[in-house]
Design a protein around this motif. Structure first.
Motif, PDB file in Angstrom:
ATOM      1  N   LYS A  41       0.819  -1.222   0.000  1.00  0.00           N
ATOM      2  CA  LYS A  41       0.000   0.000   0.000  1.00  0.00           C
ATOM      3  C   LYS A  41       0.851   1.269   0.000  1.00  0.00           C
ATOM      4  N   LYS A  42       1.880   1.299   0.825  1.00  0.00           N
ATOM      5  CA  LYS A  42       2.736   2.490   0.899  1.00  0.00           C
ATOM      6  C   LYS A  42       3.422   2.745  -0.445  1.00  0.00           C
ATOM      7  N   GLU A  43       3.944   1.688  -1.059  1.00  0.00           N
ATOM      8  CA  GLU A  43       4.594   1.828  -2.369  1.00  0.00           C
ATOM      9  C   GLU A  43       3.590   2.258  -3.438  1.00  0.00           C
ATOM     10  N   ALA A  44       2.391   1.684  -3.390  1.00  0.00           N
ATOM     11  CA  ALA A  44       1.359   2.025  -4.367  1.00  0.00           C
ATOM     12  C   ALA A  44       0.978   3.500  -4.239  1.00  0.00           C
ATOM     13  N   ARG A  45       0.806   3.964  -3.018  1.00  0.00           N
ATOM     14  CA  ARG A  45       0.444   5.376  -2.809  1.00  0.00           C
ATOM     15  C   ARG A  45       1.564   6.319  -3.234  1.00  0.00           C
ATOM     16  N   GLN A  46       2.794   5.930  -2.977  1.00  0.00           N
ATOM     17  CA  GLN A  46       3.921   6.745  -3.425  1.00  0.00           C
ATOM     18  C   GLN A  46       3.962   6.804  -4.951  1.00  0.00           C
ATOM     19  N   ALA A  47       3.735   5.666  -5.588  1.00  0.00           N
ATOM     20  CA  ALA A  47       3.759   5.611  -7.055  1.00  0.00           C
ATOM     21  C   ALA A  47       2.692   6.513  -7.669  1.00  0.00           C
ATOM     22  N   LEU A  48       1.576   6.683  -6.966  1.00  0.00           N
ATOM     23  CA  LEU A  48       0.480   7.511  -7.469  1.00  0.00           C
ATOM     24  C   LEU A  48       0.523   8.941  -6.920  1.00  0.00           C
ATOM     25  N   GLY A  49       1.483   9.223  -6.054  1.00  0.00           N
ATOM     26  CA  GLY A  49       1.620  10.569  -5.498  1.00  0.00           C
ATOM     27  C   GLY A  49       0.497  10.946  -4.541  1.00  0.00           C
ATOM     28  N   LEU A  50      -0.033   9.970  -3.814  1.00  0.00           N
ATOM     29  CA  LEU A  50      -1.149  10.222  -2.894  1.00  0.00           C
ATOM     30  C   LEU A  50      -0.628  10.609  -1.513  1.00  0.00           C
ATOM     31  N   ARG A  51      -1.259  11.629  -0.936  1.00  0.00           N
ATOM     32  CA  ARG A  51      -0.842  12.110   0.383  1.00  0.00           C
ATOM     33  C   ARG A  51      -1.929  11.956   1.443  1.00  0.00           C
ATOM     34  N   GLU A  52      -3.162  11.788   1.025  1.00  0.00           N
ATOM     35  CA  GLU A  52      -4.270  11.689   1.979  1.00  0.00           C
ATOM     36  C   GLU A  52      -4.189  10.378   2.777  1.00  0.00           C
ATOM     37  N   ASP A  53      -4.783  10.403   3.985  1.00  0.00           N
ATOM     38  CA  ASP A  53      -4.809   9.195   4.821  1.00  0.00           C
ATOM     39  C   ASP A  53      -5.760   8.144   4.284  1.00  0.00           C
ATOM     40  N   LYS A  54      -6.854   8.579   3.665  1.00  0.00           N
ATOM     41  CA  LYS A  54      -7.866   7.650   3.154  1.00  0.00           C
ATOM     42  C   LYS A  54      -8.012   7.824   1.649  1.00  0.00           C
ATOM     43  N   VAL A  55      -8.116   6.687   0.955  1.00  0.00           N
ATOM     44  CA  VAL A  55      -8.277   6.699  -0.495  1.00  0.00           C
ATOM     45  C   VAL A  55      -9.437   5.775  -0.863  1.00  0.00           C
ATOM     46  N   ILE A  56     -10.373   6.336  -1.631  1.00  0.00           N
ATOM     47  CA  ILE A  56     -11.509   5.578  -2.151  1.00  0.00           C
ATOM     48  C   ILE A  56     -11.344   5.510  -3.669  1.00  0.00           C
ATOM     49  N   LEU A  57     -11.631   4.354  -4.234  1.00  0.00           N
ATOM     50  CA  LEU A  57     -11.387   4.146  -5.658  1.00  0.00           C
ATOM     51  C   LEU A  57     -12.633   3.642  -6.371  1.00  0.00           C
ATOM     52  N   TYR A  58     -12.846   4.165  -7.574  1.00  0.00           N
ATOM     53  CA  TYR A  58     -13.834   3.640  -8.514  1.00  0.00           C
ATOM     54  C   TYR A  58     -13.094   3.369  -9.814  1.00  0.00           C
ATOM     55  N   VAL A  59     -13.373   2.236 -10.438  1.00  0.00           N
ATOM     56  CA  VAL A  59     -12.821   1.901 -11.752  1.00  0.00           C
ATOM     57  C   VAL A  59     -13.972   1.433 -12.623  1.00  0.00           C
ATOM     58  N   GLY A  60     -14.086   2.002 -13.820  1.00  0.00           N
ATOM     59  CA  GLY A  60     -15.120   1.530 -14.731  1.00  0.00           C
ATOM     60  C   GLY A  60     -15.537   2.586 -15.730  1.00  0.00           C
ATOM     61  N   ARG A  61     -16.582   2.242 -16.468  1.00  0.00           N
ATOM     62  CA  ARG A  61     -17.127   3.198 -17.435  1.00  0.00           C
ATOM     63  C   ARG A  61     -17.716   4.396 -16.691  1.00  0.00           C
ATOM     64  N   ILE A  62     -17.734   5.521 -17.371  1.00  0.00           N
ATOM     65  CA  ILE A  62     -18.291   6.738 -16.788  1.00  0.00           C
ATOM     66  C   ILE A  62     -19.632   6.978 -17.471  1.00  0.00           C
ATOM     67  N   GLU A  63     -20.693   6.580 -16.792  1.00  0.00           N
ATOM     68  CA  GLU A  63     -22.045   6.771 -17.317  1.00  0.00           C
ATOM     69  C   GLU A  63     -23.017   6.798 -16.142  1.00  0.00           C
ATOM     70  N   PRO A  64     -24.190   7.420 -16.320  1.00  0.00           N
ATOM     71  CA  PRO A  64     -25.128   7.564 -15.204  1.00  0.00           C
ATOM     72  C   PRO A  64     -25.504   6.240 -14.534  1.00  0.00           C
ATOM     73  N   LEU A  65     -25.575   5.160 -15.287  1.00  0.00           N
ATOM     74  CA  LEU A  65     -25.926   3.845 -14.744  1.00  0.00           C
ATOM     75  C   LEU A  65     -24.971   3.393 -13.638  1.00  0.00           C
ATOM     76  N   LYS A  66     -23.758   3.930 -13.641  1.00  0.00           N
ATOM     77  CA  LYS A  66     -22.746   3.509 -12.664  1.00  0.00           C
ATOM     78  C   LYS A  66     -22.908   4.164 -11.292  1.00  0.00           C
ATOM     79  N   GLY A  67     -23.789   5.166 -11.164  1.00  0.00           N
ATOM     80  CA  GLY A  67     -24.076   5.761  -9.860  1.00  0.00           C
ATOM     81  C   GLY A  67     -22.956   6.603  -9.285  1.00  0.00           C
ATOM     82  N   LEU A  68     -22.086   7.118 -10.126  1.00  0.00           N
ATOM     83  CA  LEU A  68     -20.971   7.919  -9.618  1.00  0.00           C
ATOM     84  C   LEU A  68     -21.420   9.201  -8.933  1.00  0.00           C
TER      85      LEU A  68
END
Length: 175
Positions: A41-68
């Motif tokens: 996790k620490k390496e992954a966050r460093q690789a993505l340049g993340l600084r926040e304590d909590k990270v929430i992720l969504y992966v997928g198509r961007i369309e209203p059906l997805k409830g984003l």
């Protein structure tokens, strides 16, 4: 013969189209466990340049059906939204109307700076994103299967999903 990935799809084909259940075979989808595996996790966050304590992720198509809109709207309601980053992987920035709408919505809520819209990400980079996240969220109104949730689980990331379609066949509360 017809092949589907869930018993729900088998039932739907039988009910909606009158296809004999004996002609519809369920073969659940799977993921490449050589590719989709936990990354530190620490390496992954460093690789993505993340600084926040909590990270929430969504992966997928961007369309209203997805409830984003539900996911973006929930971010300010979290216990510590200032220290939380929402990453939305998918879509084509600058070309996708739904993505523009979601960015505007995040700005209206005052959280535009806490939401990262990455656009599409190469498949071999996704394990880094999944592993960097504290939770993977798929708030869809409908999913025939929801392979991205299975990929997140293969990377050791807890998932929060809508109780719809194929998701309810392989996601069990608390497991």
């Amino acid at each position: 013969a017809i092949v589907v990935t869930t018993a729900q799809e088998q039932e739907d084909l039988s009910r909606l189209y009158g296809i004999a259940r004996s002609k519809v075979h369920v073969i659940p989808a799977g993921v490449d466990l050589e590719l989709f595996r936990p990354v530190d996790k620490k390496e992954a966050r460093q690789a993505l340049g993340l600084r926040e304590d909590k990270v929430i992720l969504y992966v997928g198509r961007i369309e209203p059906l997805k409830g984003l809109d539900v996911l973006v709207g929930a971010l300010p309601l979290l216990e510590d939204p200032e220290n939380t980053r929402l990453i939305v992987v998918g879509g084509k920035p600058g070309q996708d109307a739904e993505l523009k709408r979601l960015k505007s919505f995040a700005d209206e809520l005052g959280i535009g700076g806490k939401v990262t819209f990455t656009g599409a990400v190469e498949q071999d980079r996704l394990p880094v994103y999944y592993s960097a996240a504290d939770a993977f969220v798929l708030p869809s109104y409908y999913e025939s299967f929801g392979l991205v949730a299975l990929e997140a689980m293969a990377c050791g990331t807890p998932v929060v999903v809508s109780r719809v379609g194929g998701l309810k066949t392989f996601i069990k509360n608390g497991e």
